[in-house]
Design an enzyme around this catalytic site. Structure first.
Site, PDB file in Angstrom:
ATOM      1  N   ASP A 279     -20.773 -44.762 -20.304  1.00 11.69           N
ATOM      2  CA  ASP A 279     -19.400 -45.026 -20.726  1.00 11.69           C
ATOM      3  C   ASP A 279     -18.529 -45.065 -19.466  1.00 11.69           C
ATOM      4  O   ASP A 279     -18.320 -46.153 -18.877  1.00 11.69           O
ATOM      5  CB  ASP A 279     -18.957 -43.922 -21.716  1.00 11.69           C
ATOM      6  CG  ASP A 279     -17.498 -43.996 -22.143  1.00 11.69           C
ATOM      7  OD1 ASP A 279     -16.750 -44.839 -21.615  1.00 11.69           O
ATOM      8  OD2 ASP A 279     -17.066 -43.197 -23.001  1.00 11.69           O
TER       9      ASP A 279
ATOM     10  N   LYS B 173     -21.688 -39.175 -33.916  1.00  9.61           N
ATOM     11  CA  LYS B 173     -21.687 -38.765 -32.504  1.00  9.61           C
ATOM     12  C   LYS B 173     -20.916 -37.459 -32.405  1.00  9.61           C
ATOM     13  O   LYS B 173     -19.851 -37.318 -33.017  1.00  9.61           O
ATOM     14  CB  LYS B 173     -21.020 -39.853 -31.669  1.00  9.61           C
ATOM     15  CG  LYS B 173     -20.422 -39.430 -30.327  1.00  9.61           C
ATOM     16  CD  LYS B 173     -19.990 -40.653 -29.518  1.00  9.61           C
ATOM     17  CE  LYS B 173     -18.769 -40.368 -28.664  1.00  9.61           C
ATOM     18  NZ  LYS B 173     -18.322 -41.590 -27.948  1.00  9.61           N
TER      19      LYS B 173
ATOM     20  N   LYS C 247     -15.653 -50.521 -23.648  1.00  9.53           N
ATOM     21  CA  LYS C 247     -14.280 -50.231 -24.061  1.00  9.53           C
ATOM     22  C   LYS C 247     -13.378 -51.252 -23.379  1.00  9.53           C
ATOM     23  O   LYS C 247     -13.436 -51.417 -22.153  1.00  9.53           O
ATOM     24  CB  LYS C 247     -13.865 -48.815 -23.642  1.00  9.53           C
ATOM     25  CG  LYS C 247     -14.580 -47.718 -24.416  1.00  9.53           C
ATOM     26  CD  LYS C 247     -14.137 -46.336 -23.971  1.00  9.53           C
ATOM     27  CE  LYS C 247     -14.842 -45.258 -24.790  1.00  9.53           C
ATOM     28  NZ  LYS C 247     -14.640 -43.913 -24.215  1.00  9.53           N
TER      29      LYS C 247
ATOM     30  N   ASP D  98     -22.158 -37.006 -26.809  1.00 11.51           N
ATOM     31  CA  ASP D  98     -21.360 -37.531 -25.687  1.00 11.51           C
ATOM     32  C   ASP D  98     -20.880 -36.353 -24.850  1.00 11.51           C
ATOM     33  O   ASP D  98     -20.161 -35.484 -25.335  1.00 11.51           O
ATOM     34  CB  ASP D  98     -20.160 -38.328 -26.229  1.00 11.51           C
ATOM     35  CG  ASP D  98     -19.352 -39.015 -25.130  1.00 11.51           C
ATOM     36  OD1 ASP D  98     -19.669 -38.817 -23.935  1.00 11.51           O
ATOM     37  OD2 ASP D  98     -18.396 -39.750 -25.474  1.00 11.51           O
TER      38      ASP D  98
ATOM     39  N   GLU E  26     -24.654 -39.875 -24.249  1.00 12.88           N
ATOM     40  CA  GLU E  26     -23.628 -40.656 -23.557  1.00 12.88           C
ATOM     41  C   GLU E  26     -23.079 -39.904 -22.346  1.00 12.88           C
ATOM     42  O   GLU E  26     -22.695 -38.740 -22.462  1.00 12.88           O
ATOM     43  CB  GLU E  26     -22.512 -40.958 -24.577  1.00 12.88           C
ATOM     44  CG  GLU E  26     -21.450 -41.930 -24.110  1.00 12.88           C
ATOM     45  CD  GLU E  26     -20.442 -42.218 -25.235  1.00 12.88           C
ATOM     46  OE1 GLU E  26     -20.761 -42.015 -26.423  1.00 12.88           O
ATOM     47  OE2 GLU E  26     -19.315 -42.640 -24.902  1.00 12.88           O
TER      48      GLU E  26
ATOM     49  N   GLY F  79     -14.360 -46.017 -28.482  1.00 18.60           N
ATOM     50  CA  GLY F  79     -12.999 -45.815 -28.971  1.00 18.60           C
ATOM     51  C   GLY F  79     -12.236 -44.875 -28.064  1.00 18.60           C
ATOM     52  O   GLY F  79     -12.833 -44.100 -27.302  1.00 18.60           O
TER      53      GLY F  79
ATOM     54  N   SER G 219     -16.981 -40.422 -34.045  1.00 16.94           N
ATOM     55  CA  SER G 219     -17.064 -39.500 -32.924  1.00 16.94           C
ATOM     56  C   SER G 219     -16.378 -38.210 -33.357  1.00 16.94           C
ATOM     57  O   SER G 219     -15.195 -38.213 -33.689  1.00 16.94           O
ATOM     58  CB  SER G 219     -16.353 -40.112 -31.715  1.00 16.94           C
ATOM     59  OG  SER G 219     -16.306 -39.188 -30.654  1.00 16.94           O
TER      60      SER G 219
ATOM     61  N   LYS H  70     -19.354 -34.492 -29.677  1.00 22.59           N
ATOM     62  CA  LYS H  70     -19.027 -34.164 -28.294  1.00 22.59           C
ATOM     63  C   LYS H  70     -19.766 -32.891 -27.911  1.00 22.59           C
ATOM     64  O   LYS H  70     -19.848 -31.949 -28.719  1.00 22.59           O
ATOM     65  CB  LYS H  70     -17.522 -33.954 -28.159  1.00 22.59           C
ATOM     66  CG  LYS H  70     -16.714 -35.228 -28.384  1.00 22.59           C
ATOM     67  CD  LYS H  70     -16.922 -36.219 -27.256  1.00 22.59           C
ATOM     68  CE  LYS H  70     -15.989 -37.418 -27.385  1.00 22.59           C
ATOM     69  NZ  LYS H  70     -16.173 -38.357 -26.254  1.00 22.59           N
TER      70      LYS H  70
HETATM   71  O1  OSB Z   1     -15.800 -40.679 -24.374  1.00 20.72           O
HETATM   72  O2  OSB Z   1     -15.894 -41.977 -26.024  1.00 20.72           O
HETATM   73  C1  OSB Z   1     -15.280 -41.152 -25.364  1.00 20.72           C
HETATM   74  C2  OSB Z   1     -11.967 -40.318 -27.080  1.00 20.72           C
HETATM   75  C3  OSB Z   1     -11.141 -40.170 -25.994  1.00 20.72           C
HETATM   76  C4  OSB Z   1     -11.673 -40.315 -24.733  1.00 20.72           C
HETATM   77  C5  OSB Z   1     -13.021 -40.597 -24.557  1.00 20.72           C
HETATM   78  C6  OSB Z   1     -13.844 -40.771 -25.650  1.00 20.72           C
HETATM   79  C7  OSB Z   1     -13.315 -40.584 -26.930  1.00 20.72           C
HETATM   80  C8  OSB Z   1     -14.101 -40.651 -28.149  1.00 20.72           C
HETATM   81  C9  OSB Z   1     -13.345 -40.946 -29.412  1.00 20.72           C
HETATM   82  O3  OSB Z   1     -15.278 -40.387 -28.219  1.00 20.72           O
HETATM   83  C10 OSB Z   1     -13.685 -42.239 -30.025  1.00 20.72           C
HETATM   84  C11 OSB Z   1     -12.717 -42.551 -31.131  1.00 20.72           C
HETATM   85  O4  OSB Z   1     -12.947 -42.101 -32.243  1.00 20.72           O
HETATM   86  O5  OSB Z   1     -11.712 -43.264 -30.868  1.00 20.72           O
HETATM   87 MG    MG Z   2     -17.734 -41.482 -24.175  1.00 27.60          MG
END
Ligand code: OSB
Ligand code: MG
Length: 368
Positions: free
Chosen positions: A238, A161, A262, A188, A213, A290, A135, A163
């Site tokens: 999510d 992925k 999660k 995401d 996402e 994550g 991510s 953001k």
């Molecule tokens: O939306 O998946 C998410 C991190 C913090 C809060 C929300 C998210 C995330 C990530 C990071 O996308 C995933 C990771 O590398 O731990």
């Molecule tokens: Mg997410």
């Protein structure tokens, strides 16, 4: 299992690189760890709440409060036949799933050691080498993002992925597609859009994403169903999924085609397994999300990712992407093929590094 002692610790650990989402930038993690001692064994759990109540309402402070004043007193000094038995005991507390998960998951670590099984095996895991994705947060420029994508693709990660948020979305995804026409790519949004943006969200279809996402509200299902009927990119949920019941409702109304699981968000291994089973029964693929975890939470994520429905690469990646030095030995490493080898030793499969944990602890409290 008779619980003798529970300890809470708050750690402060700087990230190797800031992590930015549509709701803000994180540079320093505050991580609450739960240590449980029972019958000569020690188990660990991690609270995955963000520092600020933006991903969800939980924070390290709310989790500390809920654990200290409710969950820990309810758990101590009692005989638990299986870790799942705490789930009905914790049910009177509405929500606060990340606080609940940290404690329940520590009990699973102990249960696995008692049975001399890797946690993955105890959870019914069958996958021995888990597929990994990364991510990537919002960067200062598209050029920097492209460099980061190139680095992770070269490292072997099986999907990328990124953001997104309004102003950093289709333009960015198209730049990635131009440079990397064939990589498995997804985005995401962390709830950065609304149904008023449908015309814009339709443009994401041009980028051939594996999935988009959580484009809409953190507590929404209905509008996601309306959006899914109008775009061809599969929606992955999510933030909106907190239980197997949420998953069932979401899939019944067509709010998405994929679910990210999660442990913290759903409240621990028992609920995570139920969400997994609900999706598997409907042939809906899942993957492990994550939350910028330390090695403790990461080890739990690895165990979860071995369940048979986890057919898509998750956001479980190498320790070194987050930390100069993780708090477990060995650190989590990823192969050149973008996989993590699931440990075969009992419990978590990684040893908590106690001196290192002590060094980054900023407060602790124990309960007997
Ligand atoms: O939306 O998946 C998410 C991190 C913090 C809060 C929300 C998210 C995330 C990530 C990071 O996308 C995933 C990771 O590398 O731990
Ligand atoms: Mg997410």
């Amino acid at each position: 299992m008779n619980i003798d002692r529970i300890e809470l610790r708050e750690l402060q650990m700087p990230l190797v690189h800031f992590f930015e989402t549509s709701f803000g930038r994180t540079t320093m993690r505050r991580i609450v760890l739960v240590r449980v001692d029972a019958e000569g064994l020690t188990g660990w759990g991690e609270v995955t709440a963000g520092e600020e109540p933006f991903y969800s309402y939980e924070t390290p402070e709310t989790a500390w409060h809920i654990l200290r004043n409710f969950l820990i007193p309810w758990t101590l000094g009692k005989e638990w036949a299986t870790p799942s038995d705490v789930v009905p005991r914790f049910r009177p507390i509405r929500g606060h799933n990340m606080a609940k998960a940290a404690l329940e998951n520590a009990l699973w670590d102990i249960a696995a050691q008692q049975k001399n099984l890797p946690l993955a095996k105890l959870m019914g895991g069958t996958i021995q080498e888990i597929p990994c994705g990364v991510s990537i947060g919002i960067q200062k420029s598209i050029e920097e993002l492209l460099e980061e994508v190139a680095r992770e693709v070269a490292a072997g990660y099986q999907r990328i992925k990124v953001k997104v948020k309004p102003g950093w979305d289709v333009n960015v995804l198209e730049a990635i597609r131009n440079r990397f026409p064939r990589i498995p790519l997804m985005a995401d949004a962390n709830s950065a859009y609304s149904l008023a943006d449908v015309a814009h969200l339709k443009e994401f279809d041009r980028c051939y994403l594996m999935m988009l996402e959580q484009p809409l509200g953190w507590d929404d299902l209905l509008d996601h169903a309306k959006l899914q009927r109008q775009i061809s990119t599969p929606i992955c949920l999510d933030e909106s999924i907190h239980s197997a019941d949420d998953a069932r409702k979401a899939l019944e109304i067509g709010a998405g085609k994929i679910i990210n699981i999660k442990l913290g968000r759903v409240g621990g291994f028992t609920a995570a397994r139920q969400v997994h089973d609900a999706c598997l029964a409907r042939r809906v693929p899942v993957w492990c999300g994550g939350m910028l975890e330390s090695g403790i939470g990461r080890a739990h994520n690895i165990a979860l990712s071995t369940m048979p429905g986890f057919t898509l690469p998750g956001d479980v990646s190498a320790s070194r992407r987050y930390w100069t030095e993780d708090i477990i030995d060995p650190e989590v490493t990823v192969s050149a093929q973008g996989t993590i080898n699931v440990p075969k030793t009992a419990g978590l499969g990684y040893k908590p590094n106690l001196p290192r944990i002590e060094k980054v602890t900023v407060r602790k409290e124990s309960f007997e």
